[in-house]
Scaffold this motif. Structure first.
Motif, PDB file in Angstrom:
ATOM      1  N   PHE A   3       0.632  -1.406   0.309  1.00  0.00           N
ATOM      2  CA  PHE A   3      -0.006   0.194  -0.145  1.00  0.00           C
ATOM      3  C   PHE A   3       0.758   1.998   0.051  1.00  0.00           C
ATOM      4  CE2 PHE A   3      -2.895  -2.692   2.391  1.00  0.00           C
ATOM      5  CZ  PHE A   3      -4.083  -3.015   1.130  1.00  0.00           C
ATOM      6  N   THR A  59       2.901  -0.459   4.506  1.00  0.00           N
ATOM      7  CA  THR A  59       1.847   0.513   3.967  1.00  0.00           C
ATOM      8  C   THR A  59       3.404   1.499   3.692  1.00  0.00           C
ATOM      9  OG1 THR A  59      -0.212   0.044   4.612  1.00  0.00           O
ATOM     10  CG2 THR A  59       0.643   3.000   3.712  1.00  0.00           C
ATOM     11  N   TYR A  93      -6.054   3.020   3.947  1.00  0.00           N
ATOM     12  CA  TYR A  93      -4.687   2.649   2.818  1.00  0.00           C
ATOM     13  C   TYR A  93      -4.760   2.357   1.303  1.00  0.00           C
ATOM     14  CZ  TYR A  93      -3.146   2.609   7.351  1.00  0.00           C
ATOM     15  OH  TYR A  93      -2.388   2.226   9.126  1.00  0.00           O
ATOM     16  N   PRO A 120      -1.168   0.494  -5.731  1.00  0.00           N
ATOM     17  CA  PRO A 120      -0.776  -0.105  -4.811  1.00  0.00           C
ATOM     18  C   PRO A 120       0.591  -0.752  -5.299  1.00  0.00           C
ATOM     19  CG  PRO A 120      -2.787  -1.029  -3.954  1.00  0.00           C
ATOM     20  CD  PRO A 120      -2.956   0.552  -4.772  1.00  0.00           C
ATOM     21  N   PRO A 138      -4.003   7.644  -0.257  1.00  0.00           N
ATOM     22  CA  PRO A 138      -4.256   6.288  -0.885  1.00  0.00           C
ATOM     23  C   PRO A 138      -4.017   6.702  -2.579  1.00  0.00           C
ATOM     24  CG  PRO A 138      -6.789   6.257  -0.343  1.00  0.00           C
ATOM     25  CD  PRO A 138      -6.483   8.051  -0.338  1.00  0.00           C
TER      26      PRO A 138
END
Length: 436
Positions: free
Chosen positions: A5, A40, A148, A16, A13
């Motif tokens: 993440f 993350t 995230y 990813p 966010p």
């Protein structure tokens, strides 16, 4: 492993990234580790990132374990997967012990004290603490993943989704039993009820057939209470015999089968009691929620040739499931709910009376019991590197539980926090579980 993440410098966010890309950003100093579980990273400076691709978070709620999967509906790639183990039975056992102690104190040779439980009113939609904890665990991880990752939709296994009626609006009556989902709902229920094993010989990991306990040739019905699962050999051996004749020389097995046939599915009851409450709370997050039945989940998984697991079941929830799911390199994160400790101020003896002093400070030198720490001891008898869960002491001398065992007497000066205690323990399916 699963994707990493990424959040920007304003904690929003982003898409990813592959672990190799995350490692490159960390090496170049463009990002820093923000959180270990789920892993993350946060960008150190504003960067021109590509357009954020919306993702869907899918849930397969269970009584003991809930499957979680983050899926890209466009590409079919599984971005993140986890299996969340609940602690409902632990909570129930703790409440039972507390109830027994209180009743024991009340009924001893002391003055009579009237019960007060009737003075309390339960609010609308009240759930027992063991069930409430399951909802709290799921909602906690829904919020974390949404924090995230760019989640734009949720999917929950809830009720039957009538795909047959969508294809044929004129379908009625027995035509439902002859369509694509024929037998999936009943068989899934039986697999859970009979622990995926032959009811007569106990074999597992073999093809199982739906079998009538009281044969239809002798007036048996298709009711769920009259159905069980048997391997091919046992099914052929029983034939049209009554179960009393077939298991006449095995009275213990006969008693177990007849008892289990009448026994309700406890775990299914727990899920049924919380599914609509979970749906309402998911809707309150603001994301659109899609629902699908257990039969549809199993149908999607079977058509795509995927093995049985909680996180793959979650990836197959709902009609939005892509025809091709890419699971290459995905390692599910196994999450176990441990709670945040006990609110009990002191330990009690077997009679329910205090036997220890009150609790000391929860935080000691910036650490609390349950933190994941790394200790690099450079002097003394215990020189070395230790990683694991810490148990704090007011003296500053901590105990660290590692994979090899518990190491006692590690000074707080050598400890560095890796992941703060948040009520959960973590490990990846291919690694050794972290100490509790």
């Amino acid at each position: 492993m699963s994707n990493v993440f990424v959040i920007d410098s304003e904690y929003q966010p982003l898409n990813p990234v592959h672990p190799a890309r995350a490692r490159q950003l960390l090496t170049q100093g463009k990002a820093a580790v923000y959180r270990r579980y789920p892993f993350t990273i946060v960008l150190q400076q504003v960067a021109d990132e590509p357009e954020v691709r919306p993702l869907r978070l899918k849930l397969d709620p269970g009584s003991k374990t809930t499957g979680i999967a983050l899926v890209n509906d466009t590409t079919g790639q599984i971005i993140f997967a986890a299996e969340l183990s609940h602690r409902g039975q632990t909570i129930k056992a703790s409440l039972d012990r507390r109830r027994a102690l209180r009743r024991g104190r009340r009924q001893r040779k002391t003055r009579y004290r009237k019960q007060r439980w009737q003075n309390r009113r339960r609010k609308q939609g009240w759930l027992p603490p063991s069930l409430e904890s399951r909802l709290a665990n799921i909602l906690t991880w829904v919020r974390r993943v949404c924090r995230y990752a760019p989640v734009r939709g949720l999917s929950q296994e809830l009720v039957k989704f009538d795909m047959q009626l969508m294809e044929n609006p004129n379908m009625t009556g027995m035509q439902y039993q002859q369509g694509t989902l024929q037998g999936y709902e009943v068989r899934e229920y039986l697999l859970e009820k009979w622990q995926r094993a032959c009811a007569y010989c106990g074999k597992m990991d073999v093809p199982l057939q739906v079998e009538h306990i009281h044969p239809r040739a002798h007036g048996g019905t298709n009711r769920i209470s009259n159905l069980t699962l048997a391997c091919e050999l046992c099914n052929k051996a029983k034939g049209t015999q009554s179960i009393e004749v077939f298991l006449g020389k095995k009275p213990d097995v006969l008693k177990r089968v007849l008892t289990q046939a009448k026994k309700p599915l406890k775990d299914a009851a727990a899920v049924n009691a919380t599914r609509y409450a979970l749906l309402e709370r998911l809707k309150a997050t603001g994301c659109p929620v899609e629902c699908g039945s257990a039969g549809l989940t199993k149908y999607n998984r079977t058509v795509r040739g995927l093995p049985k697991s909680h996180w793959l079941d979650a990836a197959c929830v709902g009609k939005s499931t892509p025809m091709v799911l890419t699971q290459k390199g995905v390692v599910p994160l196994v999450i176990t709910a441990n709670g945040h400790g006990s609110r009990q101020m002191c330990r009690v003896d077997r009679y329910g009376f205090p036997r220890t002093s009150a609790k000391q400070a929860k935080h000691v030198y910036g650490f609390q019991t349950g933190d994941l720490v790394k200790a690099v001891v450079t002097s003394g008898k215990k020189v070395g590197i230790y990683s694991g869960r810490v148990a704090v002491r007011t003296t500053g001398s901590f105990n660290i539980t590692t994979e090899q065992g518990t190491v006692q007497g590690i000074s707080h000066r050598f400890c560095q926090a890796v992941h703060r205690s948040d009520g959960y323990s973590y490990w990846h399916r291919t690694s050794t579980p972290l100490p509790q």
